[in-house]
Design an enzyme around this catalytic site. Structure first.
Site, mmCIF file in Angstrom:
data_model
loop_
_atom_site.group_PDB
_atom_site.id
_atom_site.type_symbol
_atom_site.label_atom_id
_atom_site.label_comp_id
_atom_site.label_asym_id
_atom_site.label_seq_id
_atom_site.Cartn_x
_atom_site.Cartn_y
_atom_site.Cartn_z
ATOM 1 N N LYS A 35 99.078 46.753 37.258
ATOM 2 C CA LYS A 35 99.788 45.684 37.972
ATOM 3 C C LYS A 35 98.809 44.753 38.682
ATOM 4 C CE LYS A 35 103.241 45.195 41.659
ATOM 5 N NZ LYS A 35 103.986 45.913 42.707
ATOM 6 N N LEU A 82 97.355 57.039 35.631
ATOM 7 C CA LEU A 82 96.634 57.036 36.918
ATOM 8 C C LEU A 82 97.213 56.043 37.915
ATOM 9 C CD1 LEU A 82 93.937 56.985 34.564
ATOM 10 C CD2 LEU A 82 93.049 58.032 36.622
ATOM 11 N N THR A 134 96.595 64.955 42.553
ATOM 12 C CA THR A 134 95.612 65.175 43.605
ATOM 13 C C THR A 134 95.717 66.575 44.206
ATOM 14 O OG1 THR A 134 95.050 64.463 45.851
ATOM 15 C CG2 THR A 134 97.290 64.070 45.164
ATOM 16 N N ASP A 135 94.624 67.039 44.810
ATOM 17 C CA ASP A 135 94.676 68.334 45.503
ATOM 18 C C ASP A 135 95.517 68.253 46.778
ATOM 19 O OD1 ASP A 135 92.921 66.823 47.055
ATOM 20 O OD2 ASP A 135 91.276 68.280 47.008
ATOM 21 N N GLU A 136 95.803 67.013 47.256
ATOM 22 C CA GLU A 136 96.524 66.876 48.533
ATOM 23 C C GLU A 136 97.944 67.440 48.466
ATOM 24 O OE1 GLU A 136 96.105 63.301 50.731
ATOM 25 O OE2 GLU A 136 94.026 63.016 50.124
ATOM 26 N N TYR A 183 101.844 59.861 51.185
ATOM 27 C CA TYR A 183 101.113 59.772 49.909
ATOM 28 C C TYR A 183 101.230 61.076 49.133
ATOM 29 C CZ TYR A 183 97.123 60.232 46.741
ATOM 30 O OH TYR A 183 96.340 60.501 45.646
ATOM 31 N N SER A 186 104.649 61.804 47.835
ATOM 32 C CA SER A 186 105.035 61.005 46.662
ATOM 33 C C SER A 186 104.336 61.523 45.401
ATOM 34 C CB SER A 186 104.737 59.515 46.888
ATOM 35 O OG SER A 186 103.338 59.275 46.925
ATOM 36 N N LYS A 187 103.090 61.964 45.535
ATOM 37 C CA LYS A 187 102.388 62.515 44.373
ATOM 38 C C LYS A 187 103.037 63.849 43.957
ATOM 39 C CE LYS A 187 99.180 61.192 42.483
ATOM 40 N NZ LYS A 187 99.016 60.243 41.347
ATOM 41 N N PRO A 238 84.282 54.279 61.987
ATOM 42 C CA PRO A 238 85.388 54.957 62.678
ATOM 43 C C PRO A 238 85.642 56.375 62.155
ATOM 44 C CG PRO A 238 86.255 53.378 61.093
ATOM 45 C CD PRO A 238 84.767 53.302 60.996
HETATM 46 P P1 NAD Z 1 93.108 53.093 43.106
HETATM 47 O O1 NAD Z 1 93.973 52.756 44.268
HETATM 48 O O2 NAD Z 1 91.672 52.713 43.129
HETATM 49 O O3 NAD Z 1 93.714 52.452 41.770
HETATM 50 C C1 NAD Z 1 95.079 52.458 41.491
HETATM 51 C C2 NAD Z 1 95.329 51.469 40.356
HETATM 52 O O4 NAD Z 1 96.742 51.506 40.053
HETATM 53 C C3 NAD Z 1 94.981 50.024 40.692
HETATM 54 O O5 NAD Z 1 94.299 49.422 39.625
HETATM 55 C C4 NAD Z 1 96.337 49.362 40.899
HETATM 56 O O6 NAD Z 1 96.363 47.981 40.593
HETATM 57 C C5 NAD Z 1 97.223 50.166 39.948
HETATM 58 N N1 NAD Z 1 98.636 50.138 40.344
HETATM 59 C C6 NAD Z 1 99.142 50.372 41.578
HETATM 60 N N2 NAD Z 1 100.480 50.242 41.550
HETATM 61 C C7 NAD Z 1 100.823 49.944 40.269
HETATM 62 C C8 NAD Z 1 102.065 49.703 39.606
HETATM 63 N N3 NAD Z 1 103.221 49.720 40.284
HETATM 64 N N4 NAD Z 1 102.035 49.461 38.286
HETATM 65 C C9 NAD Z 1 100.867 49.427 37.585
HETATM 66 N N5 NAD Z 1 99.666 49.617 38.173
HETATM 67 C C10 NAD Z 1 99.650 49.873 39.500
HETATM 68 O O7 NAD Z 1 93.304 54.644 42.881
HETATM 69 P P2 NAD Z 1 92.259 55.761 42.395
HETATM 70 O O8 NAD Z 1 91.534 56.264 43.567
HETATM 71 O O9 NAD Z 1 91.525 55.255 41.223
HETATM 72 O O10 NAD Z 1 93.283 56.892 41.942
HETATM 73 C C11 NAD Z 1 93.821 56.905 40.616
HETATM 74 C C12 NAD Z 1 94.751 58.086 40.470
HETATM 75 O O11 NAD Z 1 94.040 59.294 40.725
HETATM 76 C C13 NAD Z 1 95.918 58.068 41.446
HETATM 77 O O12 NAD Z 1 97.046 58.569 40.775
HETATM 78 C C14 NAD Z 1 95.487 59.031 42.555
HETATM 79 O O13 NAD Z 1 96.608 59.635 43.150
HETATM 80 C C15 NAD Z 1 94.667 60.038 41.759
HETATM 81 N N6 NAD Z 1 93.594 60.725 42.499
HETATM 82 C C16 NAD Z 1 92.676 60.012 43.218
HETATM 83 C C17 NAD Z 1 91.631 60.686 43.844
HETATM 84 C C18 NAD Z 1 90.579 59.947 44.639
HETATM 85 O O14 NAD Z 1 89.747 60.598 45.275
HETATM 86 N N7 NAD Z 1 90.523 58.632 44.617
HETATM 87 C C19 NAD Z 1 91.540 62.074 43.749
HETATM 88 C C20 NAD Z 1 92.509 62.780 43.001
HETATM 89 C C21 NAD Z 1 93.521 62.076 42.365
HETATM 90 O O1 DAU Z 2 91.754 64.725 47.915
HETATM 91 C C1 DAU Z 2 92.027 63.725 46.989
HETATM 92 C C2 DAU Z 2 92.398 62.452 47.712
HETATM 93 O O2 DAU Z 2 91.208 61.932 48.278
HETATM 94 C C3 DAU Z 2 93.059 61.418 46.805
HETATM 95 O O3 DAU Z 2 94.269 61.923 46.322
HETATM 96 C C4 DAU Z 2 93.307 60.110 47.558
HETATM 97 O O4 DAU Z 2 93.822 59.135 46.676
HETATM 98 C C5 DAU Z 2 91.992 59.637 48.140
HETATM 99 O O5 DAU Z 2 92.210 58.476 48.915
HETATM 100 C C6 DAU Z 2 91.343 60.731 48.993
HETATM 101 O O6 DAU Z 2 92.111 60.970 50.205
HETATM 102 P P1 DAU Z 2 91.410 61.199 51.630
HETATM 103 O O7 DAU Z 2 92.385 60.850 52.682
HETATM 104 O O8 DAU Z 2 90.760 62.521 51.693
HETATM 105 O O9 DAU Z 2 90.235 60.091 51.519
HETATM 106 P P2 DAU Z 2 89.668 59.038 52.579
HETATM 107 O O10 DAU Z 2 88.452 58.425 51.976
HETATM 108 O O11 DAU Z 2 90.726 58.122 53.105
HETATM 109 O O12 DAU Z 2 89.211 59.957 53.800
HETATM 110 C C7 DAU Z 2 88.268 61.019 53.626
HETATM 111 C C8 DAU Z 2 88.138 61.751 54.953
HETATM 112 O O13 DAU Z 2 87.508 60.871 55.916
HETATM 113 C C9 DAU Z 2 89.477 62.132 55.576
HETATM 114 O O14 DAU Z 2 89.335 63.376 56.248
HETATM 115 C C10 DAU Z 2 89.750 61.011 56.592
HETATM 116 C C11 DAU Z 2 88.358 60.622 57.040
HETATM 117 N N1 DAU Z 2 88.184 59.196 57.402
HETATM 118 C C12 DAU Z 2 88.585 58.260 56.507
HETATM 119 C C13 DAU Z 2 88.445 56.915 56.787
HETATM 120 C C14 DAU Z 2 88.898 55.855 55.806
HETATM 121 C C15 DAU Z 2 87.587 58.842 58.599
HETATM 122 O O15 DAU Z 2 87.188 59.707 59.409
HETATM 123 N N2 DAU Z 2 87.446 57.507 58.886
HETATM 124 C C16 DAU Z 2 87.851 56.522 58.028
HETATM 125 O O16 DAU Z 2 87.702 55.323 58.355
#
Ligand code: NAD
Ligand code: DAU
Length: 377
Positions: A35, A82, A134-136, A183, A186-187, A238
């Site tokens: 999107k 994804l 995700t592991d969350e 989040y 929803s996952k 932060p």
């Molecule tokens: P991201 O936010 O970087 O990317 C998400 C992508 O999805 C974007 O390109 C966005 O434009 C697209 N998108 C969002 N809403 C949409 C919609 N309605 N229709 C079509 N496209 C849409 O996310 P990410 O960090 O790359 O995560 C990708 C997947 O992996 C997610 O499902 C997330 O839950 C999962 N995941 C992420 C992590 C992590 O650490 N980032 C870890 C485990 C699992």
């Molecule tokens: O565990 C997998 C998940 O990891 C994915 O499913 C999510 O999509 C991804 O965003 C990520 O979630 P987290 O919440 O763990 O990631 P984030 O980078 O937001 O934060 C990592 C840790 O750092 C968390 O304990 C919160 C903390 N944090 C985060 C931010 C952005 C801070 O202390 N300060 C910050 O400004």
């Protein structure tokens, strides 16, 4: 399988998966459906956008009719899903968007795939719906001290490797779901729908649950790119709460490699955990980032430590995540290819060398560009 739909391919992890598949499988047609929300950026795919086996379609996974059209137009055999809203802090402010995209979007894609595949003579033969989660969804783990030993302590996974851990418990594929944030709720709901489509209709589904990814092209709202960018600009870092929370970090390319292995050889209707056996307390990780950025920028050692600022904790902040990915190693031979020290060095270098990419996504310039480019479509 020849025609593969990858949703969310313009995002962080999705772009690495698209790149891997386009380069590794010239005989597949890779359709990237995205999107292009604030998190989707086609600049992440500049190096492969002109390859003959790559196509991009801008669409919303919640648009059920459109999903059906795309399935038919590209004769989709396999889906790697994804697309999602992925940032926990945003989900706390705006849970509806997360329910819409992550739950209704996944359901719309499932139902479109079901109708299309059931209309074919071969039905589900040779088809795959692979959902990235995700592991969350598993909730939060305690920080326990076996026999009074202070964490981190060395422990041994069932697959045999030794690693440092902050607690005795791990997330296994059998761990009960217990999500805490909008989040992760929803996952979790989307994971349940995917499994229900297997159990009810016989759709060949796979679900994987991965730990925190890091690496190039991650939107700088997430901890690692945000902090690298802030250090460069002398802005505060932060730290939520006391910085005691623990996450298990995996280099994004290793996640993409795992997705490739599981998409091709994973067992239908099964679940695989993906993780790095690489637990870090936030504050310790932040100190590594500070040291690495200062060193690479030629700053005096410890210069940016002063930017560390403790702020109000995230609501419902999960204490510890730790994945046991032994099953994936034992069944498919997958292991992370990069040591964390190497991965973090590569990552910091990438963000420092790609300031233009960071400026572009932080200013929102690329979003305005897409609005113009896709106006009226
Ligand atoms: P991201 O936010 O970087 O990317 C998400 C992508 O999805 C974007 O390109 C966005 O434009 C697209 N998108 C969002 N809403 C949409 C919609 N309605 N229709 C079509 N496209 C849409 O996310 P990410 O960090 O790359 O995560 C990708 C997947 O992996 C997610 O499902 C997330 O839950 C999962 N995941 C992420 C992590 C992590 O650490 N980032 C870890 C485990 C699992
Ligand atoms: O565990 C997998 C998940 O990891 C994915 O499913 C999510 O999509 C991804 O965003 C990520 O979630 P987290 O919440 O763990 O990631 P984030 O980078 O937001 O934060 C990592 C840790 O750092 C968390 O304990 C919160 C903390 N944090 C985060 C931010 C952005 C801070 O202390 N300060 C910050 O400004």
């Amino acid at each position: 399988m020849k025609n593969i739909l990858i949703t969310g391919g313009a995002g962080f992890i999705g772009s690495h998966v698209v790149r891997l598949f386009v380069n590794k499988y010239p005989d597949y047609r890779i359709v990237n459906l995205d999107k292009l929300t604030y998190a989707g950026n086609l600049n992440n795919l500049k190096d492969i956008e002109n390859k003959p086996n790559y196509a991009f379609v801008r669409a919303d996974v919640c648009d059920y009719e459109r999903m059906g059209e795309i399935m038919r137009e590209y004769r989709i055999d396999g889906i790697i899903h994804l697309a999602a809203e992925s940032h926990v802090d945003r989900s706390i402010k705006d849970p509806f968007t997360f329910a819409r995209t992550n739950v209704m979007g996944t359901l719309s894609l499932l139902q479109a795939a079901k109708l299309y595949w059931e209309s074919l003579p071969e039905r589900y033969e040779g088809k795959r719906f692979y959902h990235i989660s995700t592991d969350e969804v598993y909730g939060a783990l305690e920080m326990t001290h076996p026999e009074g030993i202070e964490p981190p302590f060395t422990t041994t996974a069932s697959s045999g490797e030794h690693h440092l851990a902050y607690g005795r418990e791990f997330f296994y594929e059998t761990t009960k779901y217990d999500p805490h944030s909008p989040y992760s709720a929803s996952k979790a709901a989307s994971d349940h729908f995917v499994r229900a489509f297997h159990d009810t209709y016989g759709m060949p589904t796979i679900v994987t649950n991965c730990s925190n990814n890091y690496g190039p092209y991650q939107f700088p709202e997430k901890l690692i790119p945000l902090f690298i960018n802030n250090i460069r600009h002398g802005k505060p870092l932060p730290v939520y709460g006391r910085g005691e929370n623990v996450r298990d970090w995996l280099y994004v390319v290793d996640h993409a490699r795992a997705i490739d292995a599981i998409f091709h050889n994973g067992r239908i209707a099964d679940t695989y955990n993906i993780g790095g056996f690489n637990e870090w307390k936030n504050i310790d990780l932040i100190r590594v980032i500070v040291r690495t950025v200062d060193r690479l920028l030629g700053n005096p050692e410890g210069e940016s430590e002063k930017l560390i600022t403790y702020v109000t904790d995230r609501a419902g902040h999960d204490l510890r995540y730790a994945i046991d990915s032994s099953k994936l190693k034992e069944e498919l031979g997958w292991e992370p290819s990069l040591q964390f020290e190497e991965g973090i060095e590569k990552t910091v270098r990438w963000y420092l060398d790609n300031q233009e990419w960071l400026d572009n996504v932080t200013s929102g310039e690329y979003e305005k560009y897409y609005e113009k480019m896709y106006a009226g479509r």
